[in-house]
Design an enzyme around this catalytic site. Structure first.
Site: not given
Length: 207
Positions: A17, A89-90
């Protein structure tokens, strides 16, 4: 990098992130749109941190996206006129996303995907490892460790300011108040199983 002579491939953007994954995906999407290509952008419905119908980076940049609950739903929105399919955001999708991405690339679509390669435990996250293996291009980004300033490759989950336990749920969507980028040495996961091997050079500092 070699020039692609055939259309249809997968580009994967991954990292922890705050490493700029969504920012990079947005940059590539806008570049394709500037080239007059038709782009369809998708995101999982579970990701509603900043918007329900847009991919939004931590810097505030955004691009309109279609939220879908399952990978197969994407086919409803993709047509022969579509040139590029972007997926943010796979990691939150089921393993069905692997077949969907393979099908799209095989059919001649350029697929741009972005997601976390590791969960908060520092372990491979969902379908991303398999996507890394089949992608023509993998861009692995790093953030900056909030503790020491070194390159960060891991995501630290914090609950009330304290490191989250290994037994906590893997999927818990949050923003800066719940997560921080950390380097290998400052990533804390209480309760994480000990490593199988105790290397004889465990005290080596690398200096």
């Amino acid at each position: 990098m070699y020039v692609m002579t055939q259309s249809g491939w997968l580009e994967l953007i991954c990292g922890c992130m705050f490493s700029g994954k969504s920012e990079e995906l947005i940059r590539r999407v806008r570049r394709a749109q500037f080239a007059k290509q038709e782009v369809k952008v998708f995101k999982p419905t579970i990701d509603n941190r900043y918007s329900e119908d847009a991919v939004v980076s931590h810097n505030g940049n955004s691009v309109i996206a279609i939220p879908v609950a399952t990978p197969a739903e994407m086919f409803r929105y993709i047509s022969a006129a579509t040139d590029v399919v972007a997926i943010d955001e796979i990691q939150f999708f089921s393993d069905d996303i692997i077949d969907v991405v393979q099908t799209l690339a095989d059919c001649g679509y350029r697929v741009i995907a972005a997601g976390l390669d590791q969960d908060f435990r520092g372990e491979p996250f969902g379908p991303v490892p398999a996507l890394m293996a089949i992608a023509e291009s993998v861009t692995k980004l790093q953030a900056v460790c909030t503790v020491c300033g070194s390159p960060a490759s891991r995501t630290q989950r914090l609950i009330n300011g304290a490191p989250a336990s290994y037994d906590d749920p893997v999927i818990l969507v949050g923003a800066s108040e719940a997560y921080e980028p950390r380097c290998r040495h400052h990533h804390e996961v209480p309760g994480k199983p000990k490593k199988r091997y105790n290397h004889p050079l465990a005290g080596h500092t690398g200096e």
